[in-house]
Design an enzyme around this catalytic site. Structure first.
Site, mmCIF file in Angstrom:
data_model
loop_
_atom_site.group_PDB
_atom_site.id
_atom_site.type_symbol
_atom_site.label_atom_id
_atom_site.label_comp_id
_atom_site.label_asym_id
_atom_site.label_seq_id
_atom_site.Cartn_x
_atom_site.Cartn_y
_atom_site.Cartn_z
ATOM 1 N N HIS A 34 1.690 4.260 -2.842
ATOM 2 C CA HIS A 34 1.705 5.719 -2.668
ATOM 3 C C HIS A 34 2.960 6.320 -3.298
ATOM 4 C CE1 HIS A 34 -1.820 6.607 -0.334
ATOM 5 N NE2 HIS A 34 -1.469 5.902 0.718
ATOM 6 N N GLU A 62 -6.211 6.724 -0.851
ATOM 7 C CA GLU A 62 -6.108 5.511 -0.044
ATOM 8 C C GLU A 62 -6.734 4.319 -0.762
ATOM 9 O OE1 GLU A 62 -4.682 4.978 3.410
ATOM 10 O OE2 GLU A 62 -3.637 6.433 2.175
ATOM 11 N N HIS A 104 0.837 -1.196 0.000
ATOM 12 C CA HIS A 104 0.000 0.000 0.000
ATOM 13 C C HIS A 104 0.879 1.257 0.000
ATOM 14 C CE1 HIS A 104 -3.530 2.408 1.701
ATOM 15 N NE2 HIS A 104 -2.494 3.162 2.026
ATOM 16 N N GLU A 105 1.891 1.288 0.873
ATOM 17 C CA GLU A 105 2.755 2.464 0.976
ATOM 18 C C GLU A 105 3.667 2.601 -0.248
ATOM 19 O OE1 GLU A 105 2.134 4.675 3.141
ATOM 20 O OE2 GLU A 105 0.687 3.388 4.176
#
Length: 381
Positions: free
Chosen positions: A145, A192, A141-142
């Site tokens: 980003h 997100e 997930h990060e």
């Protein structure tokens, strides 16, 4: 930590996972993410603030802060997280592995910040809460980003949020800052959803992604929780209540930087069942070297189509009403008034007694309750 993510990664740990060479962030970005970012960039004064802060933000100080007061992930420290980080960068083909730090904080959280280069920070609360596969999805997930370039806007959001608190006493000064903060938060909530998709592409285990979100919502009592029941909550949240609940949902989410966890879980599951996700897993996805040829108009059309589909398929009372209006069912103002006030007979309002006469209501009052009960359709009218 600047090593390439391509070293010594023929197979990732635990099991073989698909890799996506040259994948563009467009492959997994939620249409609402792109739309909100376009709207943010068009916000009056944002460009000026962005350019000013890009030169003023103490990024070097930020890096020194984490270096001095957190634990940097490496082969020697939190080696299992370092392995996950390099795997995630390998799978999403992120050439440079960003530095990652573990920060002492019981609150489960993770973030990707930085202007020139992204930094990933995870809290001890998150590390202790999640198992290996759940954590792998969070690391992915990060990294998502980072690949999408979200770190810059996240850093500005953190800075402006703190600044808004410091200048709250200045007349009108806080208003201008909060307008940009509100727009940034709206974009970040949508981003997100994109990063959740990136986490699924890295972990390639939908149930682990679901479990991770469920634990963030309810803690480490997995034996007491159930993924299907958790997703049922999201469905109940979306379709439950009346128009007043729809407005309250909007008001509840405005101060948040993240969407509600049940909503994130439902959105991710929905995407995992689409043809778009399957095409990515089959190796058919947009490449980074094609990004320069992409059309802004096509992105707008895709976003508009997504919103139209969302309105049509939504079970939320307000979205259903908007869909009715879009379909030519009548006057929006009149329908909203009827829904909130109970006007228009038995077909309107939220309860059988929505149009109760005032004299009847007065007769139902007791000495202990001078205000008397209110019918569902009359409150707030």
């Amino acid at each position: 930590m600047t090593e390439s993510s391509h070293e010594s990664h023929e197979n990732v740990p635990s099991r073989q996972r698909r890799r996506f060479p040259g994948i563009s962030s467009r492959a997994y970005e939620h249409p609402a993410d792109r739309s909100a970012l376009v709207a943010l960039r068009k916000l009056s004064g944002f460009d000026t603030v962005f350019k000013a802060l890009s030169g003023l933000l103490p990024e070097r100080s930020l890096r020194l802060l984490f270096l001095s007061d957190s634990v940097r992930v490496s082969d020697a420290q939190f080696a299992h997280l370092n392995s996950m980080l390099r795997d995630a960068c390998y799978i999403l083909d992120l050439e440079k592995v960003p530095p990652m730090y573990v920060n002492q904080d019981p609150q489960p959280n993770a973030m990707c910040i930085g202007l020139d280069e992204p930094i990933i920070v995870v809290t001890t609360g998150l590390v202790e809460l999640l198992d290996e596969e759940e954590m792998r999805a969070v690391v992915g997930h990060e990294v998502g980003h980072a690949l999408s370039g979200h770190a810059v806007y996240r850093t500005i959001l953190l800075f402006l949020t703190n600044l808004a608190l410091k200048v709250a006493w200045i007349p009108l000064g806080n208003v201008a800052i909060m307008a940009i903060v509100t727009a940034l938060r709206e974009w970040f909530r949508k981003s997100e959803l994109s990063a959740d998709r990136a986490g699924l592409l890295v972990g390639q285990d939908l149930r682990a992604s679901m479990r991770g979100l469920m634990k963030i919502a309810g803690g480490n009592h997995l034996h007491e929780m159930n993924v299907d029941a958790f997703l049922a909550q999201a469905d109940e949240y979306e379709k439950g209540g009346d128009l007043r609940d729809s407005v309250l949902k909007i008001l509840n989410v405005l101060p948040r930087s993240h969407p509600f966890t049940t909503v994130r879980a439902a959105e991710l599951k929905k995407w995992s069942e689409t043809r778009d996700y399957q095409r990515i897993m089959d190796g058919h996805y947009p490449r980074r070297d094609e990004d320069k040829d992409t059309s802004v108009t096509d992105s707008f059309k895709e976003s508009a189509s997504h919103y139209a589909d969302s309105v049509r398929s939504s079970k939320d009372p307000l979205m259903k009403l908007v869909g009715d209006i879009a379909g030519g069912a009548g006057d929006l103002g009149g329908k909203l008034r009827d829904k909130f006030t109970g006007a228009g007979g038995s077909g309107a309002g939220t309860g059988k007694g929505a149009a109760t006469d005032d004299s009847d209501a007065r007769e139902s009052r007791s000495p202990e309750d001078p205000e008397g009960p209110q019918e569902p359709g009359t409150a707030g009218s």
